[in-house]
Design a protein around this motif. Sequence first.
Motif, mmCIF file in Angstrom:
data_model
loop_
_atom_site.group_PDB
_atom_site.id
_atom_site.type_symbol
_atom_site.label_atom_id
_atom_site.label_comp_id
_atom_site.label_asym_id
_atom_site.label_seq_id
_atom_site.Cartn_x
_atom_site.Cartn_y
_atom_site.Cartn_z
ATOM 1 N N ASP A 1 0.871 -1.179 0.000
ATOM 2 C CA ASP A 1 0.000 0.000 0.000
ATOM 3 C C ASP A 1 0.908 1.230 0.000
ATOM 4 N N SER B 1 -0.102 4.451 -0.287
ATOM 5 C CA SER B 1 -0.793 5.722 -0.019
ATOM 6 C C SER B 1 -0.080 6.566 1.026
ATOM 7 N N VAL C 1 0.105 11.884 -2.844
ATOM 8 C CA VAL C 1 -0.037 10.431 -2.695
ATOM 9 C C VAL C 1 0.482 9.754 -3.965
ATOM 10 N N ARG D 1 0.896 6.373 -6.483
ATOM 11 C CA ARG D 1 0.197 5.154 -6.879
ATOM 12 C C ARG D 1 1.017 4.465 -7.974
#
Length: 529
Positions: free
Chosen positions: A209, A211, A248, A250
Amino acid sequence: MFEYEYTARGPVNVERAWALLSDVNRWPEWEPVVASVEFEGPFVQGAQGVKQLRHGQPLPFVIRTAEENRCMALESQRGPMLLLTEYRIAPDGITQRLTITGGNDVQRGHMSGKIVEHIPENMEHLREMTLGQAHGPAMPQMATREEALQKFFAAWAPAGEIEEVALDACVGRTLAITQKARYTLPAAHVAGCDGIGVRSADFAAGMPDTSGWKLGEEYVMVDTGDDFPDAYDAVIQIEQVRFSEDGVIRLLRAQPVKAGESVRPRGSTIREGDLLLEAGRVIRPTDIGALAMGGCATVPVYKRPVVAFMPTGTELIAPGAEPKRGENIDSNSPMVVAMLREMGADAYALPVTRDSVEGIEAVFDEAIARADMVVLNGGSSKGGEDFCTKMLRRRGEIIQYQIAAVPGRPMALAIVDGKPVVNLPGPPLAAYFGADWCLRALMDRWMNREPAPRHWVQAKLREAQHPGGPVEILNRMEAVRNETGEYEVLPLDMRRTSSARILTTNAQYVSPLGDAAHPAGEMLTVELI
């Protein structure tokens, strides 16, 4: 009208001389350009025959004079020109006289230039044959090109001087000492692409993850070739990364990252001690890139030889000047000097030296003192004003005189004051041929390098190629590609084609000793030039 006469002076066996002149089957022994003679009946005035030349059209002749032990004369018709060739025998010498009438000045000049070049050596050889001092044809006694070079290289070796030159000035120079990398590059791992550096351990359980990832903690920004901290051992391409406005990150990929992905490890470009270039290599622009990677700022190369080109001939004038009667343009100086520079020499041409013993000696003294090598041009045969060969005999050692290769048989390879001296013949094509095989070989030996590869192709003959003989013969040709893409070549008759046209052709073929005739349509291996 054109007239030329040469006498080979010295003792002569008159009866044997007449036997050699009156036996047409023996003419090729003292006139090597003749391959054979068709002749029937007694050798008397009015008899007719045909000379088959080794390179050229058959030449019919009529005997105009035949006086036993005294003289003979042959008459031949070549286009609009009438050629009368007379031979006189005396106990103290043999004389050949050539008279050309008809045609214009240009035609007579072209024809005479092809014939006169060989008269002195032919008559000298004929005189020696009458005394039993020469046996068989003139040509087999000469050295081949390979034999001449072997003899010369056995007698002379270059000093092999080395100098250091800047990296940006070494293209075309010959590397003297094998070079190895001095450093390892890159010194540490670097990015193999633009992207982000990551830790492969973060992907051990699959895609993480991201984020909450922060720059400088979970990842770093990298560009191709950038060093980045060792803690990060993989790079994700920037095309697989998206950044939101609030920072953020990704990842646009489904597969986890593995250690080393898109990373170039330490030493992937080059490692200390890796071979860069071996000695003897002619340095190319791409080689400079490799040398630079290996840490070379200067390069050890063989010193260029200083070569003086010394043209001789009272008739010669500089290019650009309008020739008057009896004058000829010095085309060899710019041509041969350009060839020498292309071969890697520091070459220069001296002003034309007039034909005199004192003048030639004085200019040669200056040249041999300043240069590492001297190339004389002209005065290489046995004519009345051919002083160069005589000077070389006095001043040093002639290693080889006369080469079984035409044009350019009367070449001399000598050593004077420990330095190589080459005496090239004066005709432009002969000077080119000597420079191409002899001077090029000397430059390769000086630089301790392998000969540069030459461009050979298979080509179809558009016209028949005449047979060779007891010499190697340079044949210049015009090469073209036909509609199927294969090469075709048209041989040019050097006796019927202008020297300028011959010099601008784009292919050549050197017929080996005893080469047979090649019919039209045959495939021949030729060199593109």
